[in-house]
Design a protein around this motif. Structure first.
Motif, PDB file in Angstrom:
ATOM      1  N   GLN A   1      -9.923  17.230   2.899  1.00 32.80           N
ATOM      2  CA  GLN A   1     -11.062  17.488   3.677  1.00 32.80           C
ATOM      3  C   GLN A   1     -11.953  16.383   3.959  1.00 32.80           C
TER       4      GLN A   1
ATOM      5  N   ALA B   1      -7.600  26.197  -0.388  1.00 27.98           N
ATOM      6  CA  ALA B   1      -9.224  26.034  -0.101  1.00 27.98           C
ATOM      7  C   ALA B   1      -9.203  25.580   1.414  1.00 27.98           C
ATOM      8  N   TYR B   2      -9.621  26.453   2.228  1.00 30.74           N
ATOM      9  CA  TYR B   2     -10.227  26.251   3.594  1.00 30.74           C
ATOM     10  C   TYR B   2     -11.549  25.539   3.636  1.00 30.74           C
ATOM     11  N   GLY B   3     -11.797  24.930   4.746  1.00 33.19           N
ATOM     12  CA  GLY B   3     -13.042  24.185   4.846  1.00 33.19           C
ATOM     13  C   GLY B   3     -14.446  24.997   4.804  1.00 33.19           C
ATOM     14  N   TYR B   4     -15.404  24.431   4.044  1.00 31.00           N
ATOM     15  CA  TYR B   4     -16.492  25.166   4.008  1.00 31.00           C
ATOM     16  C   TYR B   4     -17.405  25.037   5.095  1.00 31.00           C
TER      17      TYR B   4
ATOM     18  N   SER C   1     -16.384  30.041   2.036  1.00 31.65           N
ATOM     19  CA  SER C   1     -15.239  29.407   2.346  1.00 31.65           C
ATOM     20  C   SER C   1     -13.934  30.497   2.133  1.00 31.65           C
TER      21      SER C   1
ATOM     22  N   THR D   1     -10.085  31.408   1.354  1.00 34.68           N
ATOM     23  CA  THR D   1      -8.866  30.713   0.707  1.00 34.68           C
ATOM     24  C   THR D   1      -7.715  31.935   0.935  1.00 34.68           C
TER      25      THR D   1
ATOM     26  N   TYR E   1     -15.944  15.856   5.806  1.00 29.55           N
ATOM     27  CA  TYR E   1     -17.049  16.460   6.334  1.00 29.55           C
ATOM     28  C   TYR E   1     -17.900  15.381   6.879  1.00 29.55           C
TER      29      TYR E   1
ATOM     30  N   PHE F   1     -17.929  20.524   8.320  1.00 33.06           N
ATOM     31  CA  PHE F   1     -16.579  20.352   8.390  1.00 33.06           C
ATOM     32  C   PHE F   1     -15.928  19.682   9.528  1.00 33.06           C
TER      33      PHE F   1
END
Lengths: 113, 115
Positions: free
Chosen positions: A33, B101-104, B94, B96, A35, A45
């Protein structure tokens, strides 16, 4: 333990130029990911990459996930002053499934007009 | 627009005080996190919670505790504030799915100064 390293730590860019920042993990990641944190702000994000070799674009930003899923890059074309900030990559910690992320230390980008 | 709200943007406390930092999210997320951010040290995980009343220590839990009595609220407690706890504190939440894990989503942060 798992480490996520980002290079460079600082990036000074002339407005209009391109640059790339890199993220390397000591272990294989299920996803990566990215940010962005503006000065005085909080991390926001940007994107998540999941597949090996995946490339995604957001306007002037191009994100890539390496074939081995251990590295990633963010390339910005024609840098603008709005690109100023710190860019973090993050990958899931390998030892749990509760969504904990390991963040890199970030690349701080300064844009000179 | 989805939100993570931290109760204070700036806070000044005295050494030895008990400090409460509050965080509320409106996205029905299961996971909530507390990080501190210091120059040169990046984001360091203090505690996280994956369900109501469930909590686990992060990388730097010493001197901190947490409380999650309701799904939307995650509180960070400094039992006896010390000057080395002067920092920016960031709450995040977040979702899940299947262990991924998905974005925070981060809150705006609380800049705590302990004097």
């Amino acid at each position: 333990g798992q480490q996520v390293m980002q290079i460079p730590q600082y990036q000074h860019v002339q407005e209009g130029e391109d640059f790339t920042t890199y993220c390397n993990s000591s272990t294989t990641l299920s996803n990566i990911q990215w940010y962005k944190q503006r000065p005085g702000g909080h991390p926001v994000f940007l994107i998540q990459l999941v597949k090996s070799g995946e490339v995604k674009k957001q306007k002037r930003l191009t994100f890539q996930f390496g074939e081995a899923k251990k590295n990633s890059s963010l390339h910005i074309t024609a840098t603008q002053t709005t690109d100023v900030g710190t860019y973090f990559c993050a990958g899931p910690k390998t030892t749990d499934s509760w969504g904990k992320l390991q963040f890199g230390a970030g690349t701080q980008v300064v844009v000179t007009p | 627009d989805v939100k993570v709200t931290q109760s204070s943007r700036y806070l000044v406390k005295r050494t030895g005080e008990k400090v409460f930092l509050e965080c509320v999210q409106d996205m029905d997320h299961e996971n909530m996190f507390w990080y501190r951010q210091d120059p040169g040290l990046g984001l360091r995980l203090i505690y996280f919670s994956y369900d109501v009343k469930m909590k686990e220590k992060g990388d730097i839990p010493e001197g901190y505790s947490v409380s999650r009595e309701k799904k939307e609220r995650f509180s960070l407690i400094l039992e006896s504030a010390s000057t080395n706890q002067t920092s920016m504190y960031l709450c995040a939440s977040s979702q899940t799915s299947g262990g991924e894990a998905y974005g925070y989503t981060f809150g705006s942060g609380t800049r705590l100064t302990v004097v």
